[in-house]
Design a protein around this motif. Structure first.
Motif, PDB file in Angstrom:
ATOM      1  N   GLY A 175       0.951  -1.575  -0.418  1.00 51.34           N
ATOM      2  CA  GLY A 175       0.217   0.257   0.084  1.00 51.34           C
ATOM      3  C   GLY A 175       0.816   1.116   0.128  1.00 51.34           C
ATOM      4  N   ASP A 176       0.069   2.509  -0.276  1.00 46.87           N
ATOM      5  CA  ASP A 176       0.964   3.836   0.708  1.00 46.87           C
ATOM      6  C   ASP A 176       1.552   3.787   1.468  1.00 46.87           C
ATOM      7  N   ARG A 177       3.346   4.541   1.355  1.00 48.87           N
ATOM      8  CA  ARG A 177       3.811   4.017   2.250  1.00 48.87           C
ATOM      9  C   ARG A 177       3.451   5.092   3.445  1.00 48.87           C
ATOM     10  N   GLY A 178       2.148   6.425   3.103  1.00 53.68           N
ATOM     11  CA  GLY A 178       2.314   7.159   4.319  1.00 53.68           C
ATOM     12  C   GLY A 178       0.910   6.249   5.283  1.00 53.68           C
ATOM     13  N   THR A 179       0.082   5.524   4.392  1.00 52.21           N
ATOM     14  CA  THR A 179      -1.261   4.540   4.892  1.00 52.21           C
ATOM     15  C   THR A 179      -0.700   3.601   4.650  1.00 52.21           C
ATOM     16  N   PRO A 180      -0.172   2.876   5.043  1.00 53.19           N
ATOM     17  CA  PRO A 180       0.368   1.410   4.778  1.00 53.19           C
ATOM     18  C   PRO A 180      -0.589   0.384   5.156  1.00 53.19           C
ATOM     19  N   VAL A 181      -0.947  -0.652   4.316  1.00 52.95           N
ATOM     20  CA  VAL A 181      -2.234  -1.862   4.520  1.00 52.95           C
ATOM     21  C   VAL A 181      -1.344  -2.457   5.258  1.00 52.95           C
ATOM     22  N   ALA A 182      -0.394  -2.689   5.101  1.00 53.62           N
ATOM     23  CA  ALA A 182       1.389  -4.375   5.547  1.00 53.62           C
ATOM     24  C   ALA A 182       2.270  -4.146   5.702  1.00 53.62           C
ATOM     25  N   LEU A 183       3.339  -4.353   5.775  1.00 51.26           N
ATOM     26  CA  LEU A 183       4.684  -4.582   5.386  1.00 51.26           C
ATOM     27  C   LEU A 183       4.951  -6.328   5.917  1.00 51.26           C
ATOM     28  N   LEU A 184       5.442  -6.712   4.157  1.00 51.89           N
ATOM     29  CA  LEU A 184       6.481  -7.970   3.989  1.00 51.89           C
ATOM     30  C   LEU A 184       7.604  -8.019   4.247  1.00 51.89           C
ATOM     31  N   ALA A 185       7.923  -8.647   5.708  1.00 50.11           N
ATOM     32  CA  ALA A 185       9.349  -8.663   6.140  1.00 50.11           C
ATOM     33  C   ALA A 185      10.314 -10.287   5.850  1.00 50.11           C
ATOM     34  N   ILE A 186      10.913  -9.943   5.669  1.00 50.75           N
ATOM     35  CA  ILE A 186      12.237 -11.491   4.482  1.00 50.75           C
ATOM     36  C   ILE A 186      13.022 -11.203   4.339  1.00 50.75           C
ATOM     37  N   ALA A 187      13.324 -12.139   5.876  1.00 46.03           N
ATOM     38  CA  ALA A 187      15.013 -12.560   6.843  1.00 46.03           C
ATOM     39  C   ALA A 187      15.472 -13.691   5.693  1.00 46.03           C
ATOM     40  N   SER A 188      16.949 -13.314   5.145  1.00 48.26           N
ATOM     41  CA  SER A 188      17.826 -14.434   4.744  1.00 48.26           C
ATOM     42  C   SER A 188      19.006 -14.485   5.779  1.00 48.26           C
ATOM     43  N   ASN A 189      19.867 -15.139   6.008  1.00 55.73           N
ATOM     44  CA  ASN A 189      21.432 -16.130   7.087  1.00 55.73           C
ATOM     45  C   ASN A 189      22.016 -15.038   6.582  1.00 55.73           C
ATOM     46  N   ASP A 190      21.979 -14.561   4.960  1.00 57.36           N
ATOM     47  CA  ASP A 190      22.830 -14.282   4.257  1.00 57.36           C
ATOM     48  C   ASP A 190      23.444 -13.192   4.337  1.00 57.36           C
TER      49      ASP A 190
END
Length: 220
Positions: A175-190
């Motif tokens: 969504g919009d950065r000012g009023t986001p709908v959600a945040l998808l965070a993906i983490a790698s050990n690398d």
């Protein structure tokens, strides 16, 4: 007479010989017998004829081209696999009926395909705020104009996001950065897996779908 002729040949400078051969590119065609008599130093075989030297160069070039072709085919195959993965993920997300199912599909798919250490979908409230105040601050500080952050983060920022202190992360604002709908965070050990110069074309499609799907499920 022969001695004088040899001295005259020695007097010819390298530049003159080079210039003559450049201006007479058919010289060795008119004098093919010279190709076999010319000797060129070789690091492993002592000296070789000009023809042998050319053959070795051609074989080396062919081997190099074969390696490049193999590498290109490998990249093409990998890109096709990634495209198929995102295509399947897209349709799996379309079929979800709840936010919990959306999160499960994202976590299972990304972890199974890429073996990421952590995948998290954090949904905001109706005002575009997260339950964790730290997430609101991180997004304002880290997201670029396209709504992404790709790379490493300090442990104090990465830990609240994905519960790990090392490696690299991809943050995708839904969504919009000012009023986001959600945040998808993906983490790698690398630590080098995610970097600012990465292409986000496939993530863009998933991002657009989630921006459409999540509000429907949240208010459905």
């Amino acid at each position: 007479m022969k001695h004088d002729y040899t001295d005259s040949l020695k007097a010819l400078s390298t530049d003159i010989v080079k210039e003559y051969l450049l201006e007479n590119s058919d010289f060795f065609i008119r004098h093919p017998e010279l190709l076999l008599s010319l000797r060129i130093p070789h690091t492993e075989r002592g000296t070789v004829s000009l023809i042998e030297h050319q053959q070795q160069n051609l074989r080396a070039r062919v081997a190099q081209l074969e390696e490049e072709i193999t590498s290109l085919l490998s990249v093409a195959s990998r890109n096709e696999d990634i495209y198929r993965f995102y295509n399947q993920l897209f349709f799996d997300l379309l079929e979800t009926d709840s936010l919990e199912e959306v999160n499960r599909v994202l976590v299972d798919s990304f972890k199974r395909r890429f073996r990421f250490a952590k995948v998290r979908l954090a949904v905001t409230d109706s005002g575009g705020q997260f339950d964790q105040p730290e997430l609101n601050l991180i997004l304002r500080r880290r997201l670029n104009e396209e709504g992404y952050y790709l790379g490493r983060l300090p442990a104090q920022e990465q830990n609240p996001l994905v519960a790990q202190e090392n490696g690299s992360v991809a943050l995708v604002c839904i969504g919009d950065r000012g009023t986001p709908v959600a945040l998808l965070a993906i983490a790698s050990n690398d630590p080098s897996h995610f970097s600012p110069d990465m292409d986000t074309m496939m993530l863009d499609q998933i991002r657009q779908l989630l921006a459409y799907k999540i509000p429907q499920l949240r208010h459905g």
